[in-house]
Design an enzyme around this catalytic site. Structure first.
Site, PDB file in Angstrom:
ATOM      1  N   ARG A  88      79.255  -5.309  17.917  1.00 50.20           N
ATOM      2  CA  ARG A  88      78.827  -6.600  18.507  1.00 50.20           C
ATOM      3  C   ARG A  88      79.177  -6.718  19.988  1.00 50.20           C
ATOM      4  NH1 ARG A  88      80.907  -8.405  13.584  1.00 50.20           N
ATOM      5  NH2 ARG A  88      79.242  -8.764  12.076  1.00 50.20           N
ATOM      6  N   LYS A 119      70.684  -5.831  32.943  1.00 49.82           N
ATOM      7  CA  LYS A 119      69.545  -5.579  32.055  1.00 49.82           C
ATOM      8  C   LYS A 119      69.730  -4.202  31.430  1.00 49.82           C
ATOM      9  CE  LYS A 119      65.779  -8.294  34.087  1.00 49.82           C
ATOM     10  NZ  LYS A 119      64.434  -8.200  34.692  1.00 49.82           N
ATOM     11  N   GLU A 162      63.236   1.410  46.567  1.00 45.57           N
ATOM     12  CA  GLU A 162      63.856   0.164  46.079  1.00 45.57           C
ATOM     13  C   GLU A 162      64.763  -0.439  47.163  1.00 45.57           C
ATOM     14  OE1 GLU A 162      62.966  -1.159  43.210  1.00 45.57           O
ATOM     15  OE2 GLU A 162      62.372   0.461  41.854  1.00 45.57           O
ATOM     16  N   LYS A 205      70.886  -7.893  45.592  1.00 45.07           N
ATOM     17  CA  LYS A 205      70.593  -8.056  44.159  1.00 45.07           C
ATOM     18  C   LYS A 205      71.634  -8.950  43.503  1.00 45.07           C
ATOM     19  CE  LYS A 205      69.253  -5.992  39.826  1.00 45.07           C
ATOM     20  NZ  LYS A 205      68.731  -4.839  39.089  1.00 45.07           N
ATOM     21  N   GLU A 265      66.553 -14.352  34.764  1.00 45.08           N
ATOM     22  CA  GLU A 265      65.191 -14.339  35.293  1.00 45.08           C
ATOM     23  C   GLU A 265      64.376 -15.551  34.863  1.00 45.08           C
ATOM     24  OE1 GLU A 265      63.483 -10.434  35.579  1.00 45.08           O
ATOM     25  OE2 GLU A 265      61.475 -11.227  35.867  1.00 45.08           O
ATOM     26  N   ARG A 282      64.891 -14.450  40.219  1.00 48.22           N
ATOM     27  CA  ARG A 282      65.065 -13.016  39.958  1.00 48.22           C
ATOM     28  C   ARG A 282      63.733 -12.276  39.950  1.00 48.22           C
ATOM     29  NH1 ARG A 282      69.476 -10.113  35.852  1.00 48.22           N
ATOM     30  NH2 ARG A 282      68.838  -7.997  36.351  1.00 48.22           N
ATOM     31  N   ASN A 301      60.772  -8.127  41.560  1.00 48.52           N
ATOM     32  CA  ASN A 301      59.590  -7.389  41.092  1.00 48.52           C
ATOM     33  C   ASN A 301      58.580  -7.142  42.205  1.00 48.52           C
ATOM     34  OD1 ASN A 301      60.575  -7.301  38.473  1.00 48.52           O
ATOM     35  ND2 ASN A 301      59.676  -9.295  37.972  1.00 48.52           N
ATOM     36  N   HIS A 315      56.123  -4.338  42.096  1.00 50.24           N
ATOM     37  CA  HIS A 315      56.241  -3.752  40.765  1.00 50.24           C
ATOM     38  C   HIS A 315      55.041  -4.005  39.861  1.00 50.24           C
ATOM     39  CE1 HIS A 315      60.290  -2.748  41.892  1.00 50.24           C
ATOM     40  NE2 HIS A 315      60.515  -2.189  40.721  1.00 50.24           N
ATOM     41  N   HIS A 325      53.744  -0.769  38.471  1.00 52.05           N
ATOM     42  CA  HIS A 325      53.685  -0.451  37.035  1.00 52.05           C
ATOM     43  C   HIS A 325      52.267  -0.060  36.633  1.00 52.05           C
ATOM     44  CE1 HIS A 325      57.512  -3.005  36.206  1.00 52.05           C
ATOM     45  NE2 HIS A 325      57.823  -1.753  36.426  1.00 52.05           N
ATOM     46  N   HIS A 357      58.416   6.204  39.513  1.00 47.77           N
ATOM     47  CA  HIS A 357      58.478   4.739  39.569  1.00 47.77           C
ATOM     48  C   HIS A 357      58.597   4.224  41.015  1.00 47.77           C
ATOM     49  CE1 HIS A 357      59.672   0.626  38.592  1.00 47.77           C
ATOM     50  NE2 HIS A 357      60.699   0.801  39.406  1.00 47.77           N
TER      51      HIS A 357
HETATM   52  N1  LIG Z   1      68.218  -2.071  34.101  1.00 51.91           N
HETATM   53  C1  LIG Z   1      67.533  -2.310  35.196  1.00 51.91           C
HETATM   54  O1  LIG Z   1      67.659  -3.374  35.819  1.00 51.91           O
HETATM   55  C2  LIG Z   1      66.607  -1.268  35.707  1.00 51.91           C
HETATM   56  C3  LIG Z   1      66.065  -1.367  36.985  1.00 51.91           C
HETATM   57  C4  LIG Z   1      65.266  -0.337  37.449  1.00 51.91           C
HETATM   58  C5  LIG Z   1      65.013   0.770  36.655  1.00 51.91           C
HETATM   59  N2  LIG Z   1      65.541   0.837  35.411  1.00 51.91           N
HETATM   60  C6  LIG Z   1      65.317   2.014  34.561  1.00 51.91           C
HETATM   61  O2  LIG Z   1      65.876   3.139  35.207  1.00 51.91           O
HETATM   62  C7  LIG Z   1      65.212   4.315  34.718  1.00 51.91           C
HETATM   63  C8  LIG Z   1      64.965   5.237  35.878  1.00 51.91           C
HETATM   64  O3  LIG Z   1      66.194   5.578  36.466  1.00 51.91           O
HETATM   65  P1  LIG Z   1      66.345   6.834  37.424  1.00 51.91           P
HETATM   66  O4  LIG Z   1      65.279   6.839  38.424  1.00 51.91           O
HETATM   67  O5  LIG Z   1      67.753   6.855  37.852  1.00 51.91           O
HETATM   68  O6  LIG Z   1      65.987   8.055  36.464  1.00 51.91           O
HETATM   69  P2  LIG Z   1      66.829   9.067  35.582  1.00 51.91           P
HETATM   70  O7  LIG Z   1      68.028   8.455  34.995  1.00 51.91           O
HETATM   71  O8  LIG Z   1      65.853   9.704  34.655  1.00 51.91           O
HETATM   72  O9  LIG Z   1      67.282  10.157  36.657  1.00 51.91           O
HETATM   73  C9  LIG Z   1      66.286  10.920  37.326  1.00 51.91           C
HETATM   74  C10 LIG Z   1      66.565  12.419  37.189  1.00 51.91           C
HETATM   75  O10 LIG Z   1      67.623  12.784  38.047  1.00 51.91           O
HETATM   76  C11 LIG Z   1      68.644  13.471  37.328  1.00 51.91           C
HETATM   77  N3  LIG Z   1      69.884  13.115  37.995  1.00 51.91           N
HETATM   78  C12 LIG Z   1      70.499  11.908  37.995  1.00 51.91           C
HETATM   79  N4  LIG Z   1      71.529  11.895  38.836  1.00 51.91           N
HETATM   80  C13 LIG Z   1      71.585  13.136  39.386  1.00 51.91           C
HETATM   81  C14 LIG Z   1      72.436  13.727  40.356  1.00 51.91           C
HETATM   82  N5  LIG Z   1      73.395  13.033  40.976  1.00 51.91           N
HETATM   83  N6  LIG Z   1      72.211  15.015  40.677  1.00 51.91           N
HETATM   84  C15 LIG Z   1      71.200  15.728  40.086  1.00 51.91           C
HETATM   85  N7  LIG Z   1      70.347  15.197  39.198  1.00 51.91           N
HETATM   86  C16 LIG Z   1      70.547  13.918  38.852  1.00 51.91           C
HETATM   87  C17 LIG Z   1      68.485  13.002  35.919  1.00 51.91           C
HETATM   88  O11 LIG Z   1      69.011  13.928  35.007  1.00 51.91           O
HETATM   89  C18 LIG Z   1      66.974  12.860  35.793  1.00 51.91           C
HETATM   90  O12 LIG Z   1      66.413  14.122  35.552  1.00 51.91           O
HETATM   91  C19 LIG Z   1      63.970   3.843  34.022  1.00 51.91           C
HETATM   92  O13 LIG Z   1      64.132   4.016  32.639  1.00 51.91           O
HETATM   93  C20 LIG Z   1      63.876   2.366  34.355  1.00 51.91           C
HETATM   94  O14 LIG Z   1      63.286   1.608  33.326  1.00 51.91           O
HETATM   95  C21 LIG Z   1      66.334  -0.145  34.938  1.00 51.91           C
HETATM   96 ZN   LIG Z   2      61.884  -0.660  40.330  1.00 54.44          ZN
END
Ligand SMILES: NC(=O)c1ccc[n+]([C@@H]2O[C@H](COP(=O)([O-])OP(=O)(O)OC[C@H]3O[C@@H](n4cnc5c(N)ncnc54)[C@H](O)[C@@H]3O)[C@@H](O)[C@H]2O)c1
Ligand SMILES: [Zn+2]
Length: 379
Positions: free
Chosen positions: A125, A147, A189, A234, A244, A248, A252, A255, A259, A273
């Site tokens: 929980r 999130k 971003e 942020k 949101e 918030r 986007n 986005h 998207h 992305h």
């Molecule tokens: N929670 C939120 O508010 C929020 C906001 C934006 C995006 N997201 C989510 O984030 C995700 C995308 O995140 P991301 O772009 O970090 O992608 P990711 O976590 O897939 O990382 C991208 C790639 O880089 C590699 N990697 C990560 N750090 C590394 C490092 N220091 N050195 C070498 N390789 C490394 C990973 O293994 C992966 O292959 C999506 O699922 C998206 O929905 C969430």
């Molecule tokens: Zn984004």
């Protein structure tokens, strides 16, 4: 001079926490964490790429403060944000003896942060967790704000929870191992925060963006400053609108277009992305000009900067066959609720002045997409 280290406080009452940003911050992980631990034991969740580069250093930093750790290494990639992996992860956390008062550490990009945060939200929980973001996207965006989510067949991030971390440790030195394309996608971003509310920051990025991306000893303090400014923006928005209900939504910016572009390119390597967001912000400024809110020169200024640093800036920069305006519009309509052929979008009066606009006519958007290089119809 850019600072060596910055701490940003996220003000959310009893869910408040600090974001520590510095080159080398990972070495302080044990010292930062210790006061928050009920016992000197944590589980680190990471992916295989990040684990290969940075897990040993993370465990060493913990051991230095007498904190023992177990690690769970998951496959890298978006597919890891699934029910199947969540189930497996929760089982492994329980098998490792994680108790209600324990802390779980997410060491990785947004995929690991979102999945681990959601597992922490539901395990027993709710257990506490710490974000150690290792991509620029995760450092400036996904690790902050609470999130958490996984993906399902019906769409991305549709199953999740709000669960704030107890601490965020953003070590910009970890970005040195990140592939350049991923770094640039995260940089989009950063640009977003400037465009949505801080024109002075945009000017700073025009001056320092290339050096920041290049890295090295010159780049590290610039990265620290850019990450700190981004998370401060942020954090301020999240503190005012945690769930949101209103403001918030400004986060986007770019986005809804982005998207749609990601969906139309099949969520593939064709478009990351952040690349979609970069192009999407340009389209949002175009549309703002079209509707009489902004000077068209604002979109040009944004695109000039995106191109300077090596990001795609318009539809024509996406490799492969042109996308269809109708298909993009359909994806946009799915992304945000449409009422009678009208969409809610984030627009801007110029760089640094975004606002949410209800009821933008779909026809205007279709025309803009067609003029920007999408085919009028087809797929
Ligand atoms: N929670 C939120 O508010 C929020 C906001 C934006 C995006 N997201 C989510 O984030 C995700 C995308 O995140 P991301 O772009 O970090 O992608 P990711 O976590 O897939 O990382 C991208 C790639 O880089 C590699 N990697 C990560 N750090 C590394 C490092 N220091 N050195 C070498 N390789 C490394 C990973 O293994 C992966 O292959 C999506 O699922 C998206 O929905 C969430
Ligand atoms: Zn984004």
């Amino acid at each position: 001079m850019s600072p060596a280290s910055e701490t940003v406080h996220v003000n959310l009452g009893d869910r408040s926490y600090d974001i520590v940003v510095a080159a080398g911050a990972l070495a302080q992980l044990g010292a930062l964490l210790r006061p928050q631990l009920a016992r000197p034991f944590v589980v680190i969740v990471t992916d295989e790429n990040v684990g290969a580069h940075h897990l040993a250093a993370a465990q060493e930093a913990l051991e230095g403060e007498g904190i023992s750790s177990e690690a769970i290494e998951l496959p890298p990639g978006e597919a890891t944000k699934s029910f199947a992996v969540l189930e497996d992860l929760c089982g492994r956390l329980l098998d490792l003896g994680v108790e209600r008062s324990d802390m779980v550490i997410a060491l990785g990009g947004g995929v690991i942060g979102d999945l681990t945060g959601f597992a922490a939200a539901i395990l027993r929980r709710g257990v506490r967790f710490v974000q150690v973001p290792t991509t620029l996207l995760a450092q400036v965006d996904s690790s902050v704000g609470g999130k958490t989510a996984i993906n399902v067949a019906q769409g991305k991030n549709l199953i999740g929870a709000f669960h704030q971390p107890s601490l965020v440790v953003a070590d910009v030195a970890l970005l040195d191992t990140l592939p350049r394309r991923q770094l640039l996608a995260g940089y989009a971003e950063v640009v977003k925060y400037a465009v949505l509310g801080d024109a002075a920051f945009f000017g700073w990025l025009e001056e320092h963006g290339e050096a920041l991306i290049a890295g090295g000893s010159n780049g590290a303090p610039l990265r620290t400053e850019a990450v700190a400014r981004s998370v401060r923006a942020k954090a301020a928005i999240v503190a005012r609108d945690e769930r949101e209900a209103g403001e918030r939504a400004l986060l986007n910016l770019g986005h809804t277009f982005g998207h749609a572009l990601e969906a139309a390119t099949g969520y593939s390597d064709r478009l990351l992305h952040g690349e979609g967001v970069a192009i999407g912000m340009g389209l949002a400024l175009d549309l703002s000009a079209e509707l009489g809110f902004a000077d068209p020169a604002e979109a040009q200024r944004l695109r000039a900067h995106l191109r300077n640093v090596g990001l795609p800036a318009s539809l024509a920069d996406i490799e492969g066959p042109p996308l269809s305006a109708d298909a993009l519009l359909t994806h946009m309509a799915q992304d945000k609720k449409v009422t009678r052929g009208e969409l809610n979008l984030v627009l801007a009066r110029g760089i640094g002045e975004a606002f949410t606009q209800k009821n933008v006519a779909a026809g205007k958007i279709r025309d803009l997409l067609a003029r920007s290089g999408a085919t009028p119809s087809g797929n």
